[in-house]
Design an enzyme around this catalytic site. Structure first.
Site, PDB file in Angstrom:
ATOM      1  N   GLY A 122     -51.158 -22.562  36.078  1.00  0.00           N
ATOM      2  CA  GLY A 122     -50.328 -22.611  34.868  1.00  0.00           C
ATOM      3  C   GLY A 122     -51.149 -23.158  33.714  1.00  0.00           C
ATOM      4  N   ILE A 194     -59.456 -44.980  50.603  1.00  0.00           N
ATOM      5  CA  ILE A 194     -59.954 -43.826  51.368  1.00  0.00           C
ATOM      6  C   ILE A 194     -61.109 -44.253  52.268  1.00  0.00           C
ATOM      7  CG2 ILE A 194     -61.082 -41.560  51.212  1.00  0.00           C
ATOM      8  CD1 ILE A 194     -59.501 -41.020  48.691  1.00  0.00           C
ATOM      9  N   ASP A 322     -50.569 -38.677  39.212  1.00  0.00           N
ATOM     10  CA  ASP A 322     -51.984 -39.059  39.104  1.00  0.00           C
ATOM     11  C   ASP A 322     -52.612 -38.669  37.770  1.00  0.00           C
ATOM     12  OD1 ASP A 322     -51.833 -39.965  41.697  1.00  0.00           O
ATOM     13  OD2 ASP A 322     -53.478 -38.748  42.463  1.00  0.00           O
ATOM     14  N   ALA A 330     -48.502 -41.373  45.914  1.00  0.00           N
ATOM     15  CA  ALA A 330     -47.542 -40.288  46.002  1.00  0.00           C
ATOM     16  C   ALA A 330     -46.129 -40.747  45.638  1.00  0.00           C
ATOM     17  CB  ALA A 330     -47.554 -39.705  47.414  1.00  0.00           C
ATOM     18  N   HIS A 454     -33.580 -58.819  67.412  1.00  0.00           N
ATOM     19  CA  HIS A 454     -34.560 -59.433  68.305  1.00  0.00           C
ATOM     20  C   HIS A 454     -34.725 -58.592  69.562  1.00  0.00           C
ATOM     21  CE1 HIS A 454     -36.843 -62.469  70.430  1.00  0.00           C
ATOM     22  NE2 HIS A 454     -36.085 -62.213  71.483  1.00  0.00           N
TER      23      HIS A 454
HETATM   24  P1  FAD Z   1     -51.345 -33.925  43.301  1.00  0.00           P
HETATM   25  O1  FAD Z   1     -50.825 -34.260  44.630  1.00  0.00           O
HETATM   26  O2  FAD Z   1     -52.811 -33.986  43.079  1.00  0.00           O
HETATM   27  O3  FAD Z   1     -50.830 -32.454  43.008  1.00  0.00           O
HETATM   28  C1  FAD Z   1     -51.210 -31.731  41.891  1.00  0.00           C
HETATM   29  C2  FAD Z   1     -51.026 -30.259  42.178  1.00  0.00           C
HETATM   30  O4  FAD Z   1     -51.139 -29.531  40.964  1.00  0.00           O
HETATM   31  C3  FAD Z   1     -52.061 -29.672  43.134  1.00  0.00           C
HETATM   32  O5  FAD Z   1     -51.417 -28.855  44.085  1.00  0.00           O
HETATM   33  C4  FAD Z   1     -52.934 -28.814  42.228  1.00  0.00           C
HETATM   34  O6  FAD Z   1     -53.481 -27.677  42.879  1.00  0.00           O
HETATM   35  C5  FAD Z   1     -51.920 -28.371  41.196  1.00  0.00           C
HETATM   36  N1  FAD Z   1     -52.485 -27.984  39.907  1.00  0.00           N
HETATM   37  C6  FAD Z   1     -53.382 -28.659  39.146  1.00  0.00           C
HETATM   38  N2  FAD Z   1     -53.583 -27.998  37.982  1.00  0.00           N
HETATM   39  C7  FAD Z   1     -52.790 -26.896  38.018  1.00  0.00           C
HETATM   40  C8  FAD Z   1     -52.549 -25.851  37.112  1.00  0.00           C
HETATM   41  N3  FAD Z   1     -53.129 -25.801  35.905  1.00  0.00           N
HETATM   42  N4  FAD Z   1     -51.684 -24.878  37.488  1.00  0.00           N
HETATM   43  C9  FAD Z   1     -51.061 -24.913  38.693  1.00  0.00           C
HETATM   44  N5  FAD Z   1     -51.256 -25.895  39.590  1.00  0.00           N
HETATM   45  C10 FAD Z   1     -52.098 -26.881  39.247  1.00  0.00           C
HETATM   46  N6  FAD Z   1     -50.830 -41.855  48.291  1.00  0.00           N
HETATM   47  C11 FAD Z   1     -49.872 -42.521  48.940  1.00  0.00           C
HETATM   48  O7  FAD Z   1     -48.882 -42.923  48.309  1.00  0.00           O
HETATM   49  N7  FAD Z   1     -49.938 -42.763  50.281  1.00  0.00           N
HETATM   50  C12 FAD Z   1     -50.989 -42.348  51.019  1.00  0.00           C
HETATM   51  O8  FAD Z   1     -51.030 -42.579  52.227  1.00  0.00           O
HETATM   52  C13 FAD Z   1     -52.031 -41.653  50.368  1.00  0.00           C
HETATM   53  N8  FAD Z   1     -53.086 -41.219  51.061  1.00  0.00           N
HETATM   54  C14 FAD Z   1     -54.074 -40.530  50.421  1.00  0.00           C
HETATM   55  C15 FAD Z   1     -55.169 -40.127  51.162  1.00  0.00           C
HETATM   56  C16 FAD Z   1     -56.188 -39.445  50.542  1.00  0.00           C
HETATM   57  C17 FAD Z   1     -57.382 -38.998  51.361  1.00  0.00           C
HETATM   58  C18 FAD Z   1     -56.091 -39.127  49.151  1.00  0.00           C
HETATM   59  C19 FAD Z   1     -57.171 -38.337  48.468  1.00  0.00           C
HETATM   60  C20 FAD Z   1     -55.004 -39.533  48.416  1.00  0.00           C
HETATM   61  C21 FAD Z   1     -53.988 -40.245  49.041  1.00  0.00           C
HETATM   62  N9  FAD Z   1     -52.881 -40.707  48.331  1.00  0.00           N
HETATM   63  C22 FAD Z   1     -51.914 -41.408  48.977  1.00  0.00           C
HETATM   64  C23 FAD Z   1     -52.728 -40.445  46.898  1.00  0.00           C
HETATM   65  C24 FAD Z   1     -51.775 -39.251  46.663  1.00  0.00           C
HETATM   66  O9  FAD Z   1     -52.282 -38.133  47.345  1.00  0.00           O
HETATM   67  C25 FAD Z   1     -51.644 -38.960  45.188  1.00  0.00           C
HETATM   68  O10 FAD Z   1     -51.278 -40.134  44.492  1.00  0.00           O
HETATM   69  C26 FAD Z   1     -50.583 -37.899  44.959  1.00  0.00           C
HETATM   70  O11 FAD Z   1     -50.909 -36.701  45.619  1.00  0.00           O
HETATM   71  C27 FAD Z   1     -50.405 -37.611  43.471  1.00  0.00           C
HETATM   72  O12 FAD Z   1     -49.408 -36.657  43.313  1.00  0.00           O
HETATM   73  P2  FAD Z   1     -49.367 -35.693  42.050  1.00  0.00           P
HETATM   74  O13 FAD Z   1     -48.157 -34.855  42.224  1.00  0.00           O
HETATM   75  O14 FAD Z   1     -49.520 -36.469  40.813  1.00  0.00           O
HETATM   76  O15 FAD Z   1     -50.691 -34.801  42.138  1.00  0.00           O
HETATM   77  P1  NAI Z   2     -60.213 -46.798  45.339  1.00  0.00           P
HETATM   78  O1  NAI Z   2     -60.029 -47.045  43.900  1.00  0.00           O
HETATM   79  O2  NAI Z   2     -59.187 -47.246  46.301  1.00  0.00           O
HETATM   80  O3  NAI Z   2     -61.583 -47.446  45.830  1.00  0.00           O
HETATM   81  C1  NAI Z   2     -62.809 -47.107  45.261  1.00  0.00           C
HETATM   82  C2  NAI Z   2     -63.822 -48.164  45.645  1.00  0.00           C
HETATM   83  O4  NAI Z   2     -65.101 -47.679  45.306  1.00  0.00           O
HETATM   84  C3  NAI Z   2     -63.613 -49.472  44.872  1.00  0.00           C
HETATM   85  O5  NAI Z   2     -63.636 -50.551  45.769  1.00  0.00           O
HETATM   86  C4  NAI Z   2     -64.774 -49.486  43.897  1.00  0.00           C
HETATM   87  O6  NAI Z   2     -65.213 -50.788  43.579  1.00  0.00           O
HETATM   88  C5  NAI Z   2     -65.821 -48.723  44.683  1.00  0.00           C
HETATM   89  N1  NAI Z   2     -66.856 -48.102  43.857  1.00  0.00           N
HETATM   90  C6  NAI Z   2     -66.705 -47.463  42.676  1.00  0.00           C
HETATM   91  N2  NAI Z   2     -67.893 -46.999  42.238  1.00  0.00           N
HETATM   92  C7  NAI Z   2     -68.817 -47.342  43.174  1.00  0.00           C
HETATM   93  C8  NAI Z   2     -70.203 -47.125  43.297  1.00  0.00           C
HETATM   94  N3  NAI Z   2     -70.910 -46.476  42.381  1.00  0.00           N
HETATM   95  N4  NAI Z   2     -70.833 -47.623  44.391  1.00  0.00           N
HETATM   96  C9  NAI Z   2     -70.148 -48.290  45.355  1.00  0.00           C
HETATM   97  N5  NAI Z   2     -68.822 -48.519  45.280  1.00  0.00           N
HETATM   98  C10 NAI Z   2     -68.158 -48.041  44.214  1.00  0.00           C
HETATM   99  O7  NAI Z   2     -60.486 -45.221  45.452  1.00  0.00           O
HETATM  100  P2  NAI Z   2     -60.489 -44.218  46.685  1.00  0.00           P
HETATM  101  O8  NAI Z   2     -60.655 -44.946  47.969  1.00  0.00           O
HETATM  102  O9  NAI Z   2     -61.424 -43.150  46.305  1.00  0.00           O
HETATM  103  O10 NAI Z   2     -59.024 -43.650  46.655  1.00  0.00           O
HETATM  104  C11 NAI Z   2     -58.519 -43.058  45.456  1.00  0.00           C
HETATM  105  C12 NAI Z   2     -57.069 -43.348  45.311  1.00  0.00           C
HETATM  106  O11 NAI Z   2     -56.327 -42.556  46.230  1.00  0.00           O
HETATM  107  C13 NAI Z   2     -56.667 -44.786  45.627  1.00  0.00           C
HETATM  108  O12 NAI Z   2     -56.844 -45.626  44.533  1.00  0.00           O
HETATM  109  C14 NAI Z   2     -55.236 -44.645  45.958  1.00  0.00           C
HETATM  110  O13 NAI Z   2     -54.494 -44.676  44.778  1.00  0.00           O
HETATM  111  C15 NAI Z   2     -55.158 -43.266  46.588  1.00  0.00           C
HETATM  112  N6  NAI Z   2     -55.074 -43.412  48.048  1.00  0.00           N
HETATM  113  C16 NAI Z   2     -53.991 -44.054  48.573  1.00  0.00           C
HETATM  114  C17 NAI Z   2     -53.881 -44.233  49.925  1.00  0.00           C
HETATM  115  C18 NAI Z   2     -52.718 -44.984  50.452  1.00  0.00           C
HETATM  116  O14 NAI Z   2     -51.789 -45.230  49.703  1.00  0.00           O
HETATM  117  N7  NAI Z   2     -52.722 -45.357  51.742  1.00  0.00           N
HETATM  118  C19 NAI Z   2     -54.882 -43.709  50.864  1.00  0.00           C
HETATM  119  C20 NAI Z   2     -55.997 -43.092  50.191  1.00  0.00           C
HETATM  120  C21 NAI Z   2     -56.053 -42.936  48.844  1.00  0.00           C
END
Ligand code: FAD
Ligand code: NAI
Length: 475
Positions: A122, A194, A322, A330, A454
């Protein structure tokens, strides 16, 4: 004439698809555009969370935890395992099928709620006659019109300069979730959420994991006592975490990756690994959105600029999740999606940023809501703290998982709960009670006086609340 909608959501992640469903529930003619493709080129709504984030990471965390229990935990229960093996292809296949169930579930929800779904990219075309033209470019191309647009385009993994992701050796979250065989040596840059979750998955499966972190303090966002306990436990598990490093170069060779860095003492170091996960945060994504066409304002980091209510600089254009300020979670994206749909309907949608829980799904799990002790100190707030260890909880003993504790922080005068911090079994589920309590502005005494089943882990929550008043019953 182009198809006309009341509300068009660009992006079908947890923010976008939930916003579209809530808008449809409120009686709007709503559409959601999402471009994510599955391996057959078909639609895969759910965004980062469903496809390469929350859901697949938790699937792999579960599989790897089963493997670790079978290898190390079962013996205590009198269960012996001979010839323990893991079939990585099957584990990854199971994770993929969990993802697909979620993709299909969202497509079903769109149908159920009469949300029109477009599979494609989009992008803004123009603002015209009090509405917005949005082009959808997928298998076919068409332009649709919307009175309200919600931008929910999410985020992408941040690259380390000089180390582009190839998803073979240098992996983002995407590649980290589909490594085809357990690497002998795995490097991780960034000890954030992550890094810890994915580092744990591959360590449990047998990789030697080294995490390199730039900051001198471990898990700076968590309460200091939780971070301290976590560092101790992760070290014991075999996660090698080096703090205070400065990466000076990454070489991606045929047989693996070499990371050059300066350690906390200033010495030059080199780390050779088979695979390298780079998890140093994420950046807002507006690639392909064409914000210039309508003058949508972005900040210097590329995030869409919004106010407290997710309003952008343009009338009737909103942005959530995000792609805007705030934690990249999420459930935060979902809450903003619901609130925006309700605001469009003239209601008073609200997101309470003080009660957004954080969870890290390591073992032990880490979860918190509200203020940390160090934040309260910095803010000069007078508080009382109460802590209860899982070691003294009957259910935790029966489970064989007594690591960690529950910690309450309450206002010294009013006893209102200001923060709850948990490290231990099922912290991700236990934290909900604290979120509810804080949302209702409960006091520690309120939780202390509620009957908890409990034996249950939640009794540790009650006891930590009692500890605020120094009257634990079981410790
Ligand atoms: P997104 O989930 O990034 O969705 C955006 C969507 O928009 C995508 O499908 C993309 O393809 C689509 N899009 C982008 N631009 C366009 C366009 N121009 N047209 C059409 N479609 C488009 N958060 C938690 O709360 N709990 C967790 O356990 C957790 N674990 C995570 C683990 C990992 C490895 C990672 C990377 C993230 C994790 N997160 C977790 C973070 C979470 O995934 C994000 O905060 C969340 O997905 C954000 O939701 P969103 O809807 O803003 O964007
Ligand atoms: P993060 O922000 O959690 O951690 C990034 C880490 O990388 C920080 O500790 C930072 O100091 C370090 N860093 C940054 N630049 C660096 C460098 N040049 N060299 C070495 N260390 C460096 O980011 P991450 O783990 O990539 O996850 C992204 C986001 O995804 C999180 O902030 C979170 O919001 C979401 N997420 C949420 C999860 C959950 O809710 N369980 C699980 C995974 C991701």
């Amino acid at each position: 004439m182009s198809k006309q909608f009341d509300v068009v959501v660009i992006g079908g992640g947890p923010g976008g698809y939930i916003a579209a469903i809530r808008a449809a529930q409120l009686g709007f003619n709503a559409a959601c555009i999402d471009e994510w493709k599955n391996d057959k080129g078909g639609p895969a709504p759910g965004g980062t969370c469903t496809n390469v984030g929350c859901i697949p990471s938790k699937a792999l965390l579960q599989s790897s935890e089963h493997f670790e229990h079978a290898g190390h935990g079962f013996a205590d229960h009198g269960i012996s395992m001979n010839d323990l093996k893991i079939d990585i292809a099957k584990m990854i296949g199971r994770k993929d099928s969990v993802v697909k169930q979620n993709n299909d579930g969202i497509l079903y929800l769109f149908k159920k709620n009469k949300v029109t779904f477009f599979h494609g990219r989009g992008s803004f075309v123009a603002a015209k006659d009090g509405a917005y033209e949005v082009k959808v470019a997928g298998a076919t191309e068409e332009t649709i019109t919307a009175k309200h647009v919600i931008v929910a385009t999410g985020s992408n993994a941040r690259q380390l300069p000089g180390a582009p992701f190839d998803e073979v050796n240098i992996l983002s979250n995407d590649g980290a979730l589909r490594i085809p065989a357990v690497p002998k040596k795995l490097g991780v840059i960034g000890s954030g959420v992550i890094g810890l979750e994915m580092g744990s998955v591959w360590r449990r499966l047998g990789a030697e994991v080294t995490i390199l972190e730039a900051l001198p303090a471990f898990l700076g966002a968590a309460d200091e006592s939780v971070a301290k306990e976590a560092a101790k436990v992760f070290k014991k598990q075999g996660l090698n975490i080096e703090l205070g490093v400065k990466i000076s170069g990454v070489e991606n060779g045929k047989s693996g990756v070499t990371v050059k860095y300066t350690d906390a003492k200033g010495a030059e170091q080199s780390l050779a690994v088979d695979k390298l996960i780079v998890s140093i945060g994420r950046v807002a994504n507006t690639i392909g959105l064409n914000p210039e066409a309508v003058g949508l304002k972005l900040d210097e980091r590329g995030a869409v600029v919004v106010d407290d209510e997710c309003k952008t600089n343009l009338p009737n254009v909103w942005a959530i999740g995000d792609v805007v300020r705030g934690p990249m979670l999420a459930h935060k994206a979902e809450e903003e999606g619901v609130a925006v749909a309700e605001r469009i309907a003239g209601q008073h949608g609200h997101v309470n940023f003080n009660t957004i829980p954080w969870v890290i799904y390591t073992s032990p799990e880490i979860a918190w809501v509200g203020k940390t002790e160090q934040q309260l100190k910095a803010d000069g707030v007078a508080y009382k703290a109460g802590q209860f260890p899982f070691l003294a909880n009957g259910r935790a003993r029966a489970l064989g998982d007594t690591t960690g504790f529950v910690k309450f922080l309450a206002d010294a005068k009013t006893d209102e709960i200001l923060g709850v911090h948990i490290i231990g079994p099922m912290a991700s589920e236990l934290i909900s009670e604290a979120v509810v309590a804080m949302e209702f502005k409960a006091s520690a005494e309120d939780i202390a006086r509620i009957c908890h089943a409990h034996p249950s882990l939640s009794e540790a929550t009650k006891e930590a609340a009692l500890a605020v008043d120094k009257r634990t019953l079981n410790f």
